[in-house]
Motif scaffolding. Sequence first.
Motif, PDB file in Angstrom:
ATOM      1  N   LEU A 110     -12.874  88.322  41.593  1.00 35.72           N
ATOM      2  CA  LEU A 110     -13.173  87.889  40.193  1.00 35.72           C
ATOM      3  C   LEU A 110     -13.813  86.849  40.033  1.00 35.72           C
ATOM      4  O   LEU A 110     -14.613  86.405  39.096  1.00 35.72           O
ATOM      5  CB  LEU A 110     -11.750  87.851  39.268  1.00 35.72           C
ATOM      6  N   ILE A 111     -13.782  86.081  41.170  1.00 38.65           N
ATOM      7  CA  ILE A 111     -14.705  84.688  41.020  1.00 38.65           C
ATOM      8  C   ILE A 111     -15.230  84.663  42.439  1.00 38.65           C
ATOM      9  O   ILE A 111     -14.731  85.199  43.465  1.00 38.65           O
ATOM     10  CB  ILE A 111     -13.784  83.556  40.902  1.00 38.65           C
ATOM     11  N   ASN A 112     -16.529  83.951  42.767  1.00 35.64           N
ATOM     12  CA  ASN A 112     -16.986  83.840  44.046  1.00 35.64           C
ATOM     13  C   ASN A 112     -16.693  82.399  44.497  1.00 35.64           C
ATOM     14  O   ASN A 112     -15.508  81.832  44.094  1.00 35.64           O
ATOM     15  CB  ASN A 112     -18.523  83.903  43.918  1.00 35.64           C
ATOM     16  N   ARG A 113     -16.902  82.272  45.766  1.00 35.88           N
ATOM     17  CA  ARG A 113     -16.460  81.146  46.565  1.00 35.88           C
ATOM     18  C   ARG A 113     -16.833  79.901  45.831  1.00 35.88           C
ATOM     19  O   ARG A 113     -16.230  78.783  45.671  1.00 35.88           O
ATOM     20  CB  ARG A 113     -17.107  81.145  47.959  1.00 35.88           C
ATOM     21  N   ARG A 114     -17.859  79.776  45.357  1.00 37.66           N
ATOM     22  CA  ARG A 114     -18.442  78.444  44.610  1.00 37.66           C
ATOM     23  C   ARG A 114     -17.725  78.451  43.259  1.00 37.66           C
ATOM     24  O   ARG A 114     -17.467  77.101  42.941  1.00 37.66           O
ATOM     25  CB  ARG A 114     -20.112  78.572  44.240  1.00 37.66           C
ATOM     26  N   GLU A 115     -17.440  79.419  42.457  1.00 36.94           N
ATOM     27  CA  GLU A 115     -16.686  79.138  41.235  1.00 36.94           C
ATOM     28  C   GLU A 115     -15.325  78.920  41.419  1.00 36.94           C
ATOM     29  O   GLU A 115     -14.463  77.935  41.000  1.00 36.94           O
ATOM     30  CB  GLU A 115     -16.594  80.484  40.670  1.00 36.94           C
ATOM     31  N   ALA A 116     -14.704  79.299  42.719  1.00 36.08           N
ATOM     32  CA  ALA A 116     -13.368  78.785  43.162  1.00 36.08           C
ATOM     33  C   ALA A 116     -13.327  77.432  43.400  1.00 36.08           C
ATOM     34  O   ALA A 116     -12.344  76.681  42.975  1.00 36.08           O
ATOM     35  CB  ALA A 116     -12.913  79.697  44.295  1.00 36.08           C
ATOM     36  N   SER A 117     -14.277  77.087  43.997  1.00 36.03           N
ATOM     37  CA  SER A 117     -14.677  75.502  44.499  1.00 36.03           C
ATOM     38  C   SER A 117     -14.581  74.555  43.050  1.00 36.03           C
ATOM     39  O   SER A 117     -14.016  73.450  43.107  1.00 36.03           O
ATOM     40  CB  SER A 117     -15.652  75.237  45.473  1.00 36.03           C
ATOM     41  N   ILE A 118     -15.382  75.200  42.273  1.00 37.72           N
ATOM     42  CA  ILE A 118     -15.579  74.456  41.153  1.00 37.72           C
ATOM     43  C   ILE A 118     -14.317  74.315  40.253  1.00 37.72           C
ATOM     44  O   ILE A 118     -13.690  73.216  39.803  1.00 37.72           O
ATOM     45  CB  ILE A 118     -16.597  75.022  40.151  1.00 37.72           C
ATOM     46  N   ILE A 119     -13.581  75.377  39.972  1.00 40.17           N
ATOM     47  CA  ILE A 119     -12.288  75.480  39.529  1.00 40.17           C
ATOM     48  C   ILE A 119     -11.293  74.502  40.374  1.00 40.17           C
ATOM     49  O   ILE A 119     -10.573  73.711  39.539  1.00 40.17           O
ATOM     50  CB  ILE A 119     -11.936  76.966  39.331  1.00 40.17           C
ATOM     51  N   LEU A 120     -11.351  74.688  41.354  1.00 45.21           N
ATOM     52  CA  LEU A 120     -10.272  73.781  42.205  1.00 45.21           C
ATOM     53  C   LEU A 120     -10.738  72.332  42.396  1.00 45.21           C
ATOM     54  O   LEU A 120      -9.683  71.340  42.024  1.00 45.21           O
ATOM     55  CB  LEU A 120     -10.497  73.981  43.841  1.00 45.21           C
ATOM     56  N   SER A 121     -11.823  71.949  41.977  1.00 46.68           N
ATOM     57  CA  SER A 121     -12.164  70.551  41.603  1.00 46.68           C
ATOM     58  C   SER A 121     -11.865  70.075  40.162  1.00 46.68           C
ATOM     59  O   SER A 121     -11.453  69.025  39.951  1.00 46.68           O
ATOM     60  CB  SER A 121     -13.948  70.235  41.712  1.00 46.68           C
ATOM     61  N   ALA A 122     -12.063  71.383  39.195  1.00 41.36           N
ATOM     62  CA  ALA A 122     -11.638  70.836  37.812  1.00 41.36           C
ATOM     63  C   ALA A 122     -10.087  70.678  37.621  1.00 41.36           C
ATOM     64  O   ALA A 122      -9.756  69.715  36.696  1.00 41.36           O
ATOM     65  CB  ALA A 122     -12.303  71.848  37.170  1.00 41.36           C
ATOM     66  N   ILE A 123      -9.299  71.342  38.461  1.00 38.60           N
ATOM     67  CA  ILE A 123      -7.985  71.178  38.152  1.00 38.60           C
ATOM     68  C   ILE A 123      -7.494  70.056  39.351  1.00 38.60           C
ATOM     69  O   ILE A 123      -6.067  69.710  39.275  1.00 38.60           O
ATOM     70  CB  ILE A 123      -7.150  72.542  38.477  1.00 38.60           C
ATOM     71  N   ASP A 124      -8.088  69.408  40.270  1.00 38.61           N
ATOM     72  CA  ASP A 124      -7.620  68.458  41.133  1.00 38.61           C
ATOM     73  C   ASP A 124      -7.160  67.269  40.525  1.00 38.61           C
ATOM     74  O   ASP A 124      -7.571  66.777  39.439  1.00 38.61           O
ATOM     75  CB  ASP A 124      -8.756  67.916  42.171  1.00 38.61           C
ATOM     76  N   LYS A 125      -5.997  66.784  41.081  1.00 37.49           N
ATOM     77  CA  LYS A 125      -5.472  65.578  40.419  1.00 37.49           C
ATOM     78  C   LYS A 125      -6.143  64.349  40.309  1.00 37.49           C
ATOM     79  O   LYS A 125      -6.284  63.768  39.160  1.00 37.49           O
ATOM     80  CB  LYS A 125      -4.016  65.180  41.028  1.00 37.49           C
ATOM     81  N   SER A 126      -7.395  64.296  41.156  1.00 32.70           N
ATOM     82  CA  SER A 126      -8.085  63.027  40.987  1.00 32.70           C
ATOM     83  C   SER A 126      -9.193  63.244  39.912  1.00 32.70           C
ATOM     84  O   SER A 126      -9.565  62.137  39.399  1.00 32.70           O
ATOM     85  CB  SER A 126      -9.077  63.013  42.292  1.00 32.70           C
ATOM     86  N   ALA A 127      -9.161  64.494  39.184  1.00 34.23           N
ATOM     87  CA  ALA A 127     -10.077  64.807  38.138  1.00 34.23           C
ATOM     88  C   ALA A 127      -9.404  64.578  37.010  1.00 34.23           C
ATOM     89  O   ALA A 127      -9.982  64.338  35.840  1.00 34.23           O
ATOM     90  CB  ALA A 127     -10.957  66.234  38.149  1.00 34.23           C
ATOM     91  N   ILE A 128      -8.159  65.184  36.906  1.00 37.79           N
ATOM     92  CA  ILE A 128      -7.329  64.819  35.723  1.00 37.79           C
ATOM     93  C   ILE A 128      -6.019  63.918  35.517  1.00 37.79           C
ATOM     94  O   ILE A 128      -5.102  64.273  34.816  1.00 37.79           O
ATOM     95  CB  ILE A 128      -6.821  66.714  35.184  1.00 37.79           C
ATOM     96  N   ASP A 129      -6.187  63.214  36.558  1.00 35.93           N
ATOM     97  CA  ASP A 129      -4.966  62.312  36.665  1.00 35.93           C
ATOM     98  C   ASP A 129      -4.945  61.607  35.279  1.00 35.93           C
ATOM     99  O   ASP A 129      -5.735  60.763  34.859  1.00 35.93           O
ATOM    100  CB  ASP A 129      -4.796  61.537  37.834  1.00 35.93           C
ATOM    101  N   LEU A 130      -3.767  61.732  34.634  1.00 33.38           N
ATOM    102  CA  LEU A 130      -3.354  60.901  33.454  1.00 33.38           C
ATOM    103  C   LEU A 130      -2.192  59.739  33.830  1.00 33.38           C
ATOM    104  O   LEU A 130      -1.686  59.523  32.587  1.00 33.38           O
ATOM    105  CB  LEU A 130      -3.001  61.690  32.240  1.00 33.38           C
ATOM    106  N   ASN A 131      -1.951  59.655  34.679  1.00 36.37           N
ATOM    107  CA  ASN A 131      -0.831  58.757  35.358  1.00 36.37           C
ATOM    108  C   ASN A 131       0.448  59.133  34.898  1.00 36.37           C
ATOM    109  O   ASN A 131       1.343  58.391  34.502  1.00 36.37           O
ATOM    110  CB  ASN A 131      -1.196  57.123  34.829  1.00 36.37           C
ATOM    111  N   ASN A 132       0.484  60.384  34.732  1.00 38.85           N
ATOM    112  CA  ASN A 132       1.798  60.965  33.983  1.00 38.85           C
ATOM    113  C   ASN A 132       1.652  62.521  34.439  1.00 38.85           C
ATOM    114  O   ASN A 132       0.780  63.103  34.093  1.00 38.85           O
ATOM    115  CB  ASN A 132       1.640  61.237  32.485  1.00 38.85           C
ATOM    116  N   ASN A 133       2.742  62.557  35.439  1.00 37.73           N
ATOM    117  CA  ASN A 133       2.707  64.067  36.046  1.00 37.73           C
ATOM    118  C   ASN A 133       2.807  65.230  35.246  1.00 37.73           C
ATOM    119  O   ASN A 133       2.291  66.216  35.271  1.00 37.73           O
ATOM    120  CB  ASN A 133       3.775  64.095  37.235  1.00 37.73           C
ATOM    121  N   GLU A 134       3.615  65.043  34.303  1.00 38.59           N
ATOM    122  CA  GLU A 134       3.853  65.949  33.216  1.00 38.59           C
ATOM    123  C   GLU A 134       2.580  66.188  32.529  1.00 38.59           C
ATOM    124  O   GLU A 134       2.157  67.669  32.073  1.00 38.59           O
ATOM    125  CB  GLU A 134       5.169  65.601  32.383  1.00 38.59           C
TER     126      GLU A 134
END
Length: 155
Positions: A110-134
């Motif tokens: 459904l996605i290719n390797r590049r798209e998978a890498s982009i999604i993984l980057s977007a959901i990585d804690k370093s990208a979306i860390d709000l200093n609150n795990n929840e």
Amino acid sequence: MADENISDLIEKYLKKILAENETVKIRRSEIAGLFDVVPSQINYVINTRFTIQNGYIVESKRGGGGYIRIEKVHLLDDIDILDSLIAAIGNEISKRDSETIVSTLYNNELINRREASIILSAIDKSAIDLNNNELTAILRANIMISILNRLKYDR
């Protein structure tokens, strides 16, 4: 093979059967007897390794004639599966579970390797860390749901 635990062996056995047939119907007690484990061990493997996030649908019928049916799903063939993934995500999702979904999307082409890498980057804690795990888990869920919804319509 010495490093494999019994859960890994049971998973490999079931996946080998699923490689030959896209659906397997088993009796918990028979598989437990085959591996000399208690039936709850079979439940554990099925509940943790054969989830919708991993690309499987599990149906269970209890009782004397009971069985467990495991079906490998093809995400492209059924929008309902994407809806099931969205429902399974709920309001929040762990990094591990979201990575499993991305892997399943990639493995089902459904996605290719590049798209998978982009999604993984977007959901990585370093990208979306709000200093609150929840809150981070909620944001990750929103991102994953948005991606899955887009996949339903962009083919």
